[in-house]
Design an enzyme around this catalytic site. Structure first.
Site: not given
Length: 192
Positions: A142-146
């Site tokens: 779940v790409p919270c880094h984006r």
């Protein structure tokens, strides 16, 4: 009696990302319950014990753990852009909406905390969206880094800002048709 967020035996294993950071994966019998970059094993084990009420068991051969590690390795190699893993997300209704919004951010693109808050139904919830990103139990998948600040700066990340930059740069390199590099520095691309 304390209620625990995770039930049953928790299995875990880790890998080292190309930039040298440790990434830990934990699963119960049904799904991936945690992906934590940037922690030492002791720290990760303590976190999992607190959530499950018992110590996790190191089991790199566990089917779900093994599959998650393989997909993460493919991601780090620039081969995989989307994950196909069962994940178990437990959070508040707002956190769940934020995590669903995160899952919609395309590979190699970013959104601001404000844009994520809007997608989660809260026009004034940028800070709350940031907190929900910080509580994301399955980082990278779940790409919270984006999610970045409105000025394009990376902002915070549970695995550390350097690891967040590494992930953003990796995706930028792959989108540009370049091989992923462990510590690449590139310009951030927003939107389609």
């Amino acid at each position: 009696m304390q209620a625990h967020l995770l039930e049953g035996l928790i299995r875990y294993a880790g890998l080292r990302a190309p930039n040298g950071a440790l990434v830990w994966v934990a699963a119960d019998a049904e799904a991936i319950v945690r992906i934590s970059p940037g922690r030492q094993e002791k720290q990760f084990r303590q976190e999992m014990a607190r959530l499950a009420g018992r110590q996790p068991v190191l089991r790199p051969q566990d089917r779900l753990v093994r599959e998650a590690l393989a997909q993460l390795q493919e991601y780090f190699a620039g081969i995989r852009q989307a994950f196909e893993l069962p994940v178990k997300l437990a959070g508040s209704p707002f956190q769940l909406r934020v995590w669903r919004a995160l899952a919609q951010i395309p590979y190699g693109q970013t959104r601001s905390y404000r844009e994520v808050a809007l997608a989660a139904g809260s026009a004034r919830g940028a800070r709350a969206a940031g907190s929900a990103c910080g509580a994301n139990p399955v980082a990278i998948v779940v790409p919270c880094h984006r999610v970045v600040r409105s000025d394009g700066a990376p902002g915070g990340y549970g695995g550390g800002r350097e690891f967040k930059r590494f992930l953003l740069d990796l995706e930028d390199s792959v989108k540009a048709g370049l091989p992923p590099r462990p510590n690449a520095r590139s310009r951030r691309r927003r939107g389609p």
